[in-house]
Design a protein around this motif. Structure first.
Motif, PDB file in Angstrom:
ATOM      1  N   PRO A 136       0.799  -1.231   0.000  1.00  0.00           N
ATOM      2  CA  PRO A 136       0.000   0.000   0.000  1.00  0.00           C
ATOM      3  C   PRO A 136       0.832   1.282   0.000  1.00  0.00           C
ATOM      4  O   PRO A 136       0.279   2.364  -0.201  1.00  0.00           O
ATOM      5  N   LEU A 137       2.137   1.191   0.217  1.00  0.00           N
ATOM      6  CA  LEU A 137       2.993   2.378   0.199  1.00  0.00           C
ATOM      7  C   LEU A 137       3.662   2.600  -1.148  1.00  0.00           C
ATOM      8  O   LEU A 137       3.699   3.716  -1.660  1.00  0.00           O
ATOM      9  N   THR A 138       4.199   1.522  -1.736  1.00  0.00           N
ATOM     10  CA  THR A 138       4.905   1.662  -3.015  1.00  0.00           C
ATOM     11  C   THR A 138       4.008   1.383  -4.212  1.00  0.00           C
ATOM     12  O   THR A 138       4.354   1.742  -5.340  1.00  0.00           O
ATOM     13  N   TYR A 139       2.883   0.706  -4.003  1.00  0.00           N
ATOM     14  CA  TYR A 139       1.951   0.268  -5.047  1.00  0.00           C
ATOM     15  C   TYR A 139       2.539  -0.836  -5.930  1.00  0.00           C
ATOM     16  O   TYR A 139       1.967  -1.174  -6.969  1.00  0.00           O
ATOM     17  N   ASN A 140       3.672  -1.388  -5.523  1.00  0.00           N
ATOM     18  CA  ASN A 140       4.291  -2.493  -6.244  1.00  0.00           C
ATOM     19  C   ASN A 140       3.825  -3.832  -5.691  1.00  0.00           C
ATOM     20  O   ASN A 140       3.310  -3.922  -4.569  1.00  0.00           O
ATOM     21  N   ILE A 141       4.052  -4.883  -6.442  1.00  0.00           N
ATOM     22  CA  ILE A 141       3.654  -6.222  -6.041  1.00  0.00           C
ATOM     23  C   ILE A 141       4.272  -6.572  -4.685  1.00  0.00           C
ATOM     24  O   ILE A 141       5.424  -6.232  -4.391  1.00  0.00           O
ATOM     25  N   ASN A 142       3.467  -7.212  -3.829  1.00  0.00           N
ATOM     26  CA  ASN A 142       3.901  -7.580  -2.479  1.00  0.00           C
ATOM     27  C   ASN A 142       4.552  -8.965  -2.523  1.00  0.00           C
ATOM     28  O   ASN A 142       3.875  -9.956  -2.808  1.00  0.00           O
ATOM     29  N   PRO A 143       5.858  -9.075  -2.245  1.00  0.00           N
ATOM     30  CA  PRO A 143       6.522 -10.378  -2.317  1.00  0.00           C
ATOM     31  C   PRO A 143       5.887 -11.456  -1.446  1.00  0.00           C
ATOM     32  O   PRO A 143       5.899 -12.640  -1.803  1.00  0.00           O
ATOM     33  N   ASP A 144       5.328 -11.073  -0.286  1.00  0.00           N
ATOM     34  CA  ASP A 144       4.667 -12.058   0.570  1.00  0.00           C
ATOM     35  C   ASP A 144       3.490 -12.709  -0.148  1.00  0.00           C
ATOM     36  O   ASP A 144       3.256 -13.915  -0.037  1.00  0.00           O
ATOM     37  N   ARG A 145       2.746 -11.910  -0.898  1.00  0.00           N
ATOM     38  CA  ARG A 145       1.598 -12.445  -1.634  1.00  0.00           C
ATOM     39  C   ARG A 145       2.070 -13.293  -2.813  1.00  0.00           C
ATOM     40  O   ARG A 145       1.411 -14.269  -3.193  1.00  0.00           O
ATOM     41  N   VAL A 146       3.203 -12.939  -3.404  1.00  0.00           N
ATOM     42  CA  VAL A 146       3.759 -13.725  -4.514  1.00  0.00           C
ATOM     43  C   VAL A 146       4.038 -15.153  -4.071  1.00  0.00           C
ATOM     44  O   VAL A 146       3.625 -16.122  -4.715  1.00  0.00           O
TER      45      VAL A 146
END
Length: 379
Positions: free
Chosen positions: A104-114
């Motif tokens: 939610p801060l960078t708007y990039n893909i979250n590695p944990d969710r990957v």
């Protein structure tokens, strides 16, 4: 006030482009890897601090070819918070997009969710450096190494961006740039694949030229993705002005941040400390403490000739061809859906001036007042 658009292309002086055109007319070499094409690949590699650049007619063709070059199959984990070309290139290659939620801060893909989404059918990760802000490249690479996955970065926004002192484009197996007219560096249309060894570059160069490896030898089912000489020549001229453009963007970004700092309900993008950013965009988030909704602000700005963009809205996962995927469910993507409902990109480009920025922010400070009157009346 005339309409102000979210972006405006960087255009060098026309008279400086004419000599390039005259040389093209004299040589009558319009495409197929001419001298300007070869020169631009070399100059971009030097400027960006990368080993190999493979030029393309546009960024989408580059993404399509990058997937082919790495022989990606099955499922690819990617972000729903991007331009649709990111996922469209997966469908065109017969691949299945699997959407992971974003930070939610960078708007990039979250590695944990990957990591949670990896299955035996997963062969690659395609993250996006959204707005040019670097992904968590170390975490992503660690995950890829553990599970034996390829990493292709959609770096359409990331021209000139550095992470910990070196080009963000050096991460992953491949990175793909866009040189569309809306980007910080443009060749009208255009794009490139960044790769790290000569063998991979050779395969990409075959693929972008129908698979030809000689006059009568075809080694792969390639595509026509070549950048022409006019585009390449324009890119060479653009490079002479890009540093100045970055300086102007930085000044505009700083001015926006100062003007917006005390407006309740409006939040600006957080830039990591170890990042040299290109200020490709200026997104703000409008939360529920702001006097009006994001869409009401968007319409008020539009009424006054300020053409902002709800970029990226809707999410890719909400378009008809993707919404049926299990990973597209609202419960799987809470952060991405919330950001998409709150995001608004303000105009930023080198020719924008401080006075226009101040008029834009005046509307943001008093959206209710400006919804009913003209900018001149309010001032």
């Amino acid at each position: 006030m005339k309409n102000i658009y979210v972006t405006s292309p960087l255009l060098p002086p026309l008279e400086e482009f004419v000599p390039y055109l005259e040389q093209i007319w004299q040589n009558k070499n319009l495409t197929n890897g001419g001298s300007f094409h070869q020169q631009l690949e070399a100059e971009l590699a030097r400027y960006l601090g990368v080993k190999h650049v493979c030029l393309f007619a546009n960024g989408t063709l580059a993404l399509l070819t990058a997937l082919q070059a790495l022989r990606v199959t099955g499922e690819v984990i990617t972000t729903p918070y991007s331009f649709v070309a990111t996922s469209h290139t997966l469908l065109w290659n017969g691949l299945t997009p699997v959407f992971a939620d974003i930070d939610p801060l960078t708007y990039n893909i979250n590695p944990d969710r990957v990591e949670e989404l990896i299955t035996p059918n997963t062969t690659a990760i395609m993250p996006v450096h959204c707005y040019g802000i670097p992904c968590d490249v170390e975490r992503i690479q660690k995950i890829a190494d553990i599970y034996g996955l390829k990493v292709i970065y959609d770096a359409a926004h990331a021209f000139g961006v550095k992470h910990q002192g070196s080009s963000i484009l050096n991460h992953g197996d491949l990175s793909v740039l866009s040189f569309h007219a809306t980007k910080v560096f443009n060749t009208f249309e255009g794009g490139a694949i960044i790769c790290h060894n000569e063998r991979t570059k050779q395969r990409i160069d075959y693929l972008k030229n129908f698979g030809f490896a000689g006059e009568t030898t075809v080694v792969a089912a390639g595509i026509n993705g070549k950048m022409n000489e006019v585009q390449a020549a324009f890119g060479l001229l653009q490079l002479q002005y890009i540093d100045s453009a970055f300086e102007k963007r930085a000044a505009l970004d700083n001015h926006y941040r100062a003007l917006l700092a005390e407006i309740p309900g409006v939040h600006v993008l957080t830039v990591p400390e170890d990042t040299e950013w290109n200020r490709a965009y200026f997104p703000i988030r409008v939360d529920n403490t702001y006097p009006v909704s994001r869409d009401e602000l968007y319409n008020t700005l539009k009424k006054h000739g300020i053409m902002t963009r709800r970029y990226f809205y809707p999410l890719i996962s909400n378009f008809p061809m993707y919404r049926g995927l299990p990973s597209s469910s609202l419960t799987s993507l809470p952060q991405a859906n919330q950001v998409a409902e709150e995001i608004l990109c303000l105009p930023i480009y080198p020719d924008l001036d401080f006075i226009t920025q101040e008029k834009i922010v005046a509307i943001i400070k008093a959206p209710v007042e400006f919804s009913a009157v003209s900018l001149d009346e309010a001032s």
